[in-house]
Design a protein around this motif. Structure first.
Motif, short mmCIF file in Angstrom:
data_model
loop_
_atom_site.label_atom_id
_atom_site.label_comp_id
_atom_site.label_asym_id
_atom_site.label_seq_id
_atom_site.Cartn_x
_atom_site.Cartn_y
_atom_site.Cartn_z
N ALA A 7 0.85 -1.19 0.00
CA ALA A 7 0.00 0.00 0.00
C ALA A 7 0.88 1.25 0.00
O ALA A 7 1.85 1.33 0.74
N GLY A 8 0.57 2.18 -0.84
CA GLY A 8 1.34 3.41 -0.94
C GLY A 8 2.43 3.37 -2.00
O GLY A 8 3.06 4.39 -2.28
N LEU A 9 2.66 2.21 -2.62
CA LEU A 9 3.66 2.09 -3.69
C LEU A 9 3.26 2.99 -4.86
O LEU A 9 2.09 3.03 -5.24
N GLN A 10 4.22 3.70 -5.40
CA GLN A 10 3.98 4.55 -6.57
C GLN A 10 4.85 4.08 -7.72
O GLN A 10 6.01 3.72 -7.51
N ILE A 11 4.29 4.10 -8.93
CA ILE A 11 5.02 3.68 -10.13
C ILE A 11 5.06 4.86 -11.09
O ILE A 11 4.03 5.51 -11.34
N TYR A 12 6.25 5.10 -11.65
CA TYR A 12 6.45 6.22 -12.57
C TYR A 12 7.05 5.71 -13.88
O TYR A 12 7.84 4.77 -13.88
N ILE A 13 6.70 6.38 -14.98
CA ILE A 13 7.35 6.14 -16.26
C ILE A 13 8.14 7.39 -16.60
O ILE A 13 7.69 8.52 -16.36
N GLY A 14 9.35 7.17 -17.14
CA GLY A 14 10.21 8.28 -17.55
C GLY A 14 10.31 8.34 -19.05
O GLY A 14 9.42 7.89 -19.77
N GLY A 15 11.42 8.85 -19.52
CA GLY A 15 11.65 9.00 -20.95
C GLY A 15 12.37 7.80 -21.54
O GLY A 15 12.70 6.84 -20.86
N ALA A 94 1.00 5.32 -24.95
CA ALA A 94 1.84 5.84 -26.04
C ALA A 94 3.13 5.03 -26.16
O ALA A 94 3.58 4.72 -27.28
N ALA A 95 3.74 4.66 -25.03
CA ALA A 95 5.01 3.91 -25.04
C ALA A 95 4.83 2.53 -25.65
O ALA A 95 5.76 2.00 -26.27
N GLU A 96 3.66 1.93 -25.50
CA GLU A 96 3.42 0.60 -26.06
C GLU A 96 3.51 0.63 -27.58
O GLU A 96 3.87 -0.36 -28.21
N LYS A 97 3.23 1.77 -28.18
CA LYS A 97 3.27 1.90 -29.64
C LYS A 97 4.68 2.10 -30.17
O LYS A 97 4.90 2.08 -31.38
N GLU A 98 5.63 2.31 -29.29
CA GLU A 98 7.02 2.59 -29.66
C GLU A 98 7.89 1.34 -29.49
O GLU A 98 7.54 0.44 -28.75
N ILE A 99 9.06 1.36 -30.13
CA ILE A 99 10.00 0.24 -30.01
C ILE A 99 11.05 0.48 -28.92
O ILE A 99 11.85 -0.40 -28.63
N HIS A 100 11.03 1.64 -28.31
CA HIS A 100 12.08 2.06 -27.38
C HIS A 100 11.88 1.54 -25.96
O HIS A 100 10.77 1.23 -25.54
N ASP A 101 12.99 1.50 -25.22
CA ASP A 101 12.95 1.24 -23.79
C ASP A 101 12.71 2.57 -23.06
O ASP A 101 13.19 3.62 -23.49
N VAL A 126 7.26 -1.27 -22.92
CA VAL A 126 5.85 -1.52 -22.65
C VAL A 126 5.39 -2.48 -23.74
O VAL A 126 5.25 -2.10 -24.90
N MET A 127 5.23 -3.74 -23.35
CA MET A 127 4.91 -4.80 -24.32
C MET A 127 3.43 -4.88 -24.64
O MET A 127 3.05 -5.28 -25.74
N SER A 128 2.58 -4.52 -23.68
CA SER A 128 1.14 -4.55 -23.94
C SER A 128 0.43 -3.60 -23.00
O SER A 128 0.91 -3.27 -21.91
#
Length: 162
Positions: A7-15, A94-101, A126-128
């Motif tokens: 509980a309280g865990l936060q997940i972030y996506i970067g560039g 949006a990241a799922e549509k890209e080939i990048h990490d 982002v695979m799916s």
């Protein structure tokens, strides 16, 4: 021994980030990343290395030996309540549509009074991203799969500095 709940865990996506050798915290802070929190997370899955087993059986002693092979940090499965206005969910879609990490950051809810929490950093694709609707008495979900393509950088929680 001290344990904490998720509980309280936060997940972030970067560039976008490039793969490389074992990453360090500096890889995620120089230059600084812009982190966007993924909101409405219900389940965060798991990350961490597992070595592939390579086996060899010698004819003379009929003994199968196991050797550690390549390591994989696996696939992190995240479940969110769908929020079409959430910038973090929009970034994942949006990241799922890209080939990048992309860079990812987890922030735990384990900070001591006045201190800082534990953090985890890694890169992945982002695979799916799939919507799940279920029955009338359920929240619609966004299921996200992240193929982890790096080691997991662990930052320990820290006590407050006097």
């Amino acid at each position: 021994m001290t344990v904490y709940s998720s509980a309280g865990l936060q997940i972030y996506i970067g560039g976008v980030m490039a793969q490389g050798d074992d990453l360090t915290l500096a890889d995620f802070t120089t230059p600084p990343q812009t982190w966007v929190q993924i909101k409405e997370v219900e389940a965060a899955g798991s990350v961490g290395d597992t070595s592939e087993a390579i086996t060899f059986t010698a004819l003379d002693d009929s003994r199968t030996r196991t050797i550690k092979g390549p390591r994989s940090a696996g696939t992190m499965e995240i479940v969110c309540g769908i929020d079409p206005d959430d910038p973090g969910q929009q970034a994942v879609i949006a990241a799922e549509k890209e080939i990048h990490d992309y860079g990812f950051k987890l922030v735990f809810n384990d900070a001591p009074a006045g201190g800082t929490p534990s953090e985890r950093y890694f890169i992945g694709k982002v695979m799916s991203q799939a919507e799940q609707y279920d029955q009338a008495n359920n929240v619609m979900k966004l299921n996200i799969s992240i193929g982890v393509n790096s080691n997991v950088v662990r930052v320990a929680r820290a006590e407050a500095t006097p």
